[in-house]
Design an enzyme around this catalytic site. Structure first.
Site, PDB file in Angstrom:
ATOM      1  N   ARG A   1       0.821  -1.211   0.000  1.00  0.00           N
ATOM      2  CA  ARG A   1       0.000   0.000   0.000  1.00  0.00           C
ATOM      3  C   ARG A   1       0.856   1.263   0.000  1.00  0.00           C
ATOM      4  O   ARG A   1       0.550   2.232  -0.690  1.00  0.00           O
ATOM      5  CB  ARG A   1      -0.913   0.013   1.231  1.00  0.00           C
ATOM      6  CG  ARG A   1      -2.184  -0.810   1.121  1.00  0.00           C
ATOM      7  CD  ARG A   1      -3.200  -0.225   0.164  1.00  0.00           C
ATOM      8  NE  ARG A   1      -3.631   1.114   0.543  1.00  0.00           N
ATOM      9  CZ  ARG A   1      -4.790   1.404   1.126  1.00  0.00           C
ATOM     10  NH1 ARG A   1      -5.638   0.423   1.412  1.00  0.00           N
ATOM     11  NH2 ARG A   1      -5.125   2.642   1.407  1.00  0.00           N
TER      12      ARG A   1
ATOM     13  N   TYR B   1     -10.044   6.005 -11.225  1.00  0.00           N
ATOM     14  CA  TYR B   1     -11.130   6.908 -10.863  1.00  0.00           C
ATOM     15  C   TYR B   1     -10.862   7.441  -9.462  1.00  0.00           C
ATOM     16  O   TYR B   1     -10.015   6.913  -8.731  1.00  0.00           O
ATOM     17  CB  TYR B   1     -12.503   6.210 -10.919  1.00  0.00           C
ATOM     18  CG  TYR B   1     -12.671   5.044  -9.976  1.00  0.00           C
ATOM     19  CD1 TYR B   1     -13.264   5.213  -8.726  1.00  0.00           C
ATOM     20  CD2 TYR B   1     -12.261   3.756 -10.333  1.00  0.00           C
ATOM     21  CE1 TYR B   1     -13.439   4.141  -7.866  1.00  0.00           C
ATOM     22  CE2 TYR B   1     -12.434   2.685  -9.486  1.00  0.00           C
ATOM     23  CZ  TYR B   1     -13.026   2.878  -8.245  1.00  0.00           C
ATOM     24  OH  TYR B   1     -13.193   1.815  -7.387  1.00  0.00           O
TER      25      TYR B   1
ATOM     26  N   LYS C   1     -16.132  10.068   0.389  1.00  0.00           N
ATOM     27  CA  LYS C   1     -17.243   9.611   1.211  1.00  0.00           C
ATOM     28  C   LYS C   1     -18.214  10.775   1.429  1.00  0.00           C
ATOM     29  O   LYS C   1     -17.800  11.918   1.604  1.00  0.00           O
ATOM     30  CB  LYS C   1     -16.737   9.111   2.569  1.00  0.00           C
ATOM     31  CG  LYS C   1     -15.878   7.847   2.484  1.00  0.00           C
ATOM     32  CD  LYS C   1     -16.650   6.658   1.950  1.00  0.00           C
ATOM     33  CE  LYS C   1     -15.812   5.381   2.066  1.00  0.00           C
ATOM     34  NZ  LYS C   1     -16.515   4.215   1.493  1.00  0.00           N
TER      35      LYS C   1
ATOM     36  N   GLN D   1      -5.563  -3.728  -6.886  1.00  0.00           N
ATOM     37  CA  GLN D   1      -6.067  -2.392  -6.587  1.00  0.00           C
ATOM     38  C   GLN D   1      -5.037  -1.594  -5.802  1.00  0.00           C
ATOM     39  O   GLN D   1      -4.406  -2.100  -4.891  1.00  0.00           O
ATOM     40  CB  GLN D   1      -7.354  -2.522  -5.772  1.00  0.00           C
ATOM     41  CG  GLN D   1      -7.918  -1.211  -5.253  1.00  0.00           C
ATOM     42  CD  GLN D   1      -9.167  -1.431  -4.420  1.00  0.00           C
ATOM     43  OE1 GLN D   1     -10.284  -1.271  -4.897  1.00  0.00           O
ATOM     44  NE2 GLN D   1      -8.986  -1.795  -3.175  1.00  0.00           N
TER      45      GLN D   1
END
Length: 272
Positions: A153, A167, A171, A207
């Site tokens: 990450r 994209y 929130k 991802q």
């Protein structure tokens, strides 16, 4: 005054810059054949130079919709370096040949909702928790997995997969649905359920989530890598039914491209 040579490096993580351009064919045709060949060589040499930089990665993308013609995904530690590379890429084929149509700046980061050791221990069977040897073995495996997850990450290695979709998202903070008004434990539970849905696509989709609060228009950038375009469509479609997305997520525009060598991409633009 800050020294211009001072590095702007985060305490943790790397800068991530997504860049998308439209090719101006009319401007390209105004260049002589010699100027065109020089421009293509310049861009190819620049890509090689950037990829040779320490802790820096650069993907070159052929964009597959009219939103853009060519795209770049850059990861590098120093914000000065990211800025210089962006300017050089924009001018690489000549001053007016590549027109920026969209860009996004973010930082690689660790998830706020990562499972703690206490939570992991609580999820184990009673027989494992009560056996010191089994518990130690389980914790060792857990720590290795979490360390690998954190590394990917915060300091990722971009996969060599052919299809890339980017994209951004935030929130909701509306009057009726406000993600940040929820208690942390509730948000954490929702995100763990969200991650569980995502793991259904392990091996099909990779991802990378990067943080952009205070840096750009949304709160996160999401980059999906896949072997097949339909896998990217399926993972986004499926996860939108998850409560964390269905109720609280707001999405920006989607940009999809095909990874390729820069010389091939320029050729596909019709200016090769």
């Amino acid at each position: 005054m800050t020294d211009k040579n001072t590095e702007l490096v985060p305490e943790e993580g790397w800068h991530c810059l997504h860049l998308f351009y439209r090719a101006e064919y009319g401007q390209w045709q105004l260049l002589s054949r010699e100027e065109q060949n020089s421009a293509k060589t310049n861009l190819s040499s620049l890509v090689q130079e950037v990829r040779a930089m320490e802790c820096t990665q650069l993907l070159t993308l052929a964009m597959v919709t009219p939103k853009a013609d060519i795209g770049f995904m850059l990861i590098t530690p120093d914000l000065h370096n990211a800025n210089r590379i962006e300017k050089r890429l924009s001018l690489s084929l000549g001053g007016d040949v590549l027109t920026p149509v969209y860009s996004y700046l973010s930082l690689t980061e660790e998830s706020e909702y990562i499972t703690t050791e206490e939570e992991y221990i609580g999820s184990l069977e009673s027989s494992i928790r009560k056996d010191p040897k089994k518990l130690n073995e389980a914790l060792t495996t857990f720590r290795e997995r979490i360390n690998h997850y954190r590394q990917e990450r915060v300091y990722p290695t971009l996969p060599d997969w052919p299809v890339v979709c980017f994209y951004n998202m935030s929130k909701r903070r509306g009057e009726q649905r406000n993600w940040y008004a929820l208690p942390y434990d509730e948000r954490c539970q929702l995100m763990k359920g969200h991650a569980t849905v995502g793991r259904e696509f392990a091996g099909k989709v990779k991802q990378l989530i990067t943080g952009s609060t205070g840096l750009d228009d949304y709160e996160w950038g999401v980059t999906l890598f896949g072997e097949h375009p339909d896998d990217l469509k399926d993972v986004v479609y499926t996860m939108r039914y998850d409560e964390a997305s269905a109720i609280y997520a707001e999405f920006g525009p989607f940009y999809t491209g095909i990874v390729g060598a820069i010389d091939e991409l320029v050729g596909e633009l019709g200016i090769g």
